[in-house]
Write an enzyme that holds these catalytic residues in place. Structure first.
Site, mmCIF file in Angstrom:
data_model
loop_
_atom_site.group_PDB
_atom_site.id
_atom_site.type_symbol
_atom_site.label_atom_id
_atom_site.label_comp_id
_atom_site.label_asym_id
_atom_site.label_seq_id
_atom_site.Cartn_x
_atom_site.Cartn_y
_atom_site.Cartn_z
ATOM 1 N N HIS A 135 0.812 -1.216 0.000
ATOM 2 C CA HIS A 135 0.000 0.000 0.000
ATOM 3 C C HIS A 135 0.849 1.272 0.000
ATOM 4 O O HIS A 135 0.341 2.356 -0.298
ATOM 5 C CB HIS A 135 -0.988 0.007 1.178
ATOM 6 N N SER A 189 4.695 2.520 7.784
ATOM 7 C CA SER A 189 4.321 1.367 6.972
ATOM 8 C C SER A 189 5.474 0.916 6.085
ATOM 9 O O SER A 189 6.077 1.714 5.374
ATOM 10 C CB SER A 189 3.115 1.708 6.093
ATOM 11 N N ASP A 224 0.237 -7.654 1.733
ATOM 12 C CA ASP A 224 0.610 -6.241 1.697
ATOM 13 C C ASP A 224 2.128 -6.065 1.656
ATOM 14 O O ASP A 224 2.676 -5.195 2.325
ATOM 15 C CB ASP A 224 0.026 -5.495 2.903
#
Length: 467
Positions: free
Chosen positions: A97, A200, A127
């Site tokens: 992402h 992230s 992910d």
């Protein structure tokens, strides 16, 4: 006195400082900046009635913020994330992402040096994304550790680019293991080390300096860290990275069955000694059907490994080589049978979209109010307005009741709900079904996976807020 000495010994096991570890691994941790062209937006419409004395004021306000006529033009949008180098020749791991839909990816190293990166491959199911940079010299890198060796209470350290503030370190402990949040192959390490937006894709280190997780998501009522962060376990990531490096894509084994957990009542009815295994509820065309598997079979062993539940079976099958012939032991009508199944490839089956999913919201209302949220299925127009990829799926939040729990927990117009109750939602009917299932199961809340600007966040909403 003995108890006191024992507690002192435990306290002494805590690190005096993380500075040495941070200094050793920081050259391998990177900041990631992505750039994407998105369609122009006209901004919120209908804020004031046409002809209102405030109309000129709001038009001027929108023009100043790029939402006037100039705002209709395509614009370039930037996003920030983290990653880490896993080989001296420039392979870099991050979250899918973080780089999804990016036209340009720039890697910034701890030294300040910047390099452009190429996308090698992605795996949306976990992910994870793999990037590659070309450098003039070997790059410092870190190694993956064995996440299965990590225990609840172990010290860990996270590094990344939180909120775009640059290289930053946070520390904590492993709070829980084997968390399953929203994906089929989930194996998350939960930690109280501070993880925020921008972290992230960054690494979670053990005290040996090995990467045991990739920081991916947080559970938060307000969008900031409250000490509940999730890192995808390294033993999942390493398999994905190896496949992306070799093939540019994942190649997971596929058995071809629909399964459910065995409950104690089911075990008693079937005459099983314990509520273990995976009950086969349906056998569509595929490898299992070709091998003679039937609905009602209980899978108790796969390729020599005992099967405790459906989650374990899915992970074992997914990690098995495509095309391999494996022995599957099933309990059928109280007797044990062994079937020889040649596995297919899961990714090939996922390209076939059921007819019920090929059209968007053609048989349901355009919007609906649920749990204080006004929701609408994603359409081409909404994707353009929100700057989303054409492949984006889910429900767009178009309005939030300020008096609702959803507003208190940080949901806002423009958010996209992609999952509810750990299941993908493509339509309003899907969400209503998940809510009904949760209520029928006696649950008081439902867990939503919400994306804002590509960043995922889990939010639990009480079911009694449904109007």
């Amino acid at each position: 006195m003995i108890v006191s000495q024992s507690l002192m010994a435990q306290a002494q096991s805590a690190p005096d400082s993380f500075s040495g570890l941070a200094e050793r691994v920081s050259p391998s941790v990177v900041n990631i900046t992505t750039s994407t062209m998105v369609a122009g937006r006209t901004g919120p419409q209908g804020i004031v009635p046409e002809g209102s004395p405030f109309e000129d004021f709001f038009r001027e306000f929108q023009d100043r913020n790029g939402n006037g006529p100039e705002g209709d033009r395509p614009r370039r949008s930037s996003a920030l994330g983290s990653g880490f180098v896993v080989s001296e020749d420039g392979y870099i791991v991050t979250n899918n992402h973080v780089i999804e839909g990016a036209d340009e990816i720039t890697i910034e190293f701890f030294s300040g040096k910047e390099l452009d990166a190429k996308l090698v491959g992605t795996d949306p199911n976990t992910d994870i994304a793999l990037l590659k940079v070309d450098a003039d010299e070997p790059l410092p890198f870190v190694k993956f550790g064995n996440s299965d060796d990590s225990k609840v209470g172990d010290w860990v350290m996270a590094m990344g680019n939180p909120l775009g503030q640059g290289f930053s370190v946070s520390a904590g402990i492993v709070s829980a293991r084997n968390r399953a949040l929203s994906g089929t192959y989930d194996d998350y390490i939960q930690t109280d080390a501070a993880i925020n937006r921008g972290n992230s894709g960054g690494p979670l280190f053990n005290m040996n300096g090995d990467v045991i997780g990739v920081n991916t998501a947080i559970l938060s009522p307000n969008g900031g860290s409250i000490g509940i962060g999730f890192s995808m376990a390294s033993n999942v990531v390493t398999k994905v990275v190896d496949q992306l490096k070799q093939y540019g894509e994942t190649r997971r084994g596929w058995l071809g069955v629909r399964i459910q957990d065995v409950t104690p009542d089911m075990a008693e009815a079937l005459g099983l000694d314990s509520a273990e295994g995976a009950m086969v509820s349906d056998v569509p065309d595929g490898p299992a059907k070709d091998a003679g598997m039937k609905a009602g079979d209980v899978i108790v062993s796969f390729d020599g490994k005992s099967v405790s539940d459906t989650r374990q079976l899915v992970r074992i099958v997914g990690n098995t080589e495509v095309g391999k012939s494996v022995r599957v032991v099933v309990n059928r009508n109280g007797n044990t049978e062994t079937l020889l199944v040649t596995l297919g490839r899961r990714e090939e089956t996922e390209t076939a979209v059921p007819a019920s999913q090929q059209q968007e919201g053609t048989e349901e209302p355009a919007t609906k109010d649920l749990m204080g949220l006004t929701l609408s299925p994603l359409t081409a127009e909404l994707r353009s307005e929100l700057g989303l990829q054409d492949s984006a799926k889910g429900l767009a939040v178009t309005d939030v009741d300020p008096a609702a729990e959803a507003y208190e927990k940080g949901l806002r117009a423009g958010d996209v709900i992609t999952e509810a109750g750990q299941t993908e939602v493509l339509s309003l009917n899907d969400l209503e079904d998940r809510i009904t299932e949760a209520k029928d199961a006696g649950r008081k809340s439902i867990l939503l996976l919400v994306r804002r600007g590509g960043d995922p966040r889990f939010v639990a909403l009480s079911l009694d807020t449904d109007e």
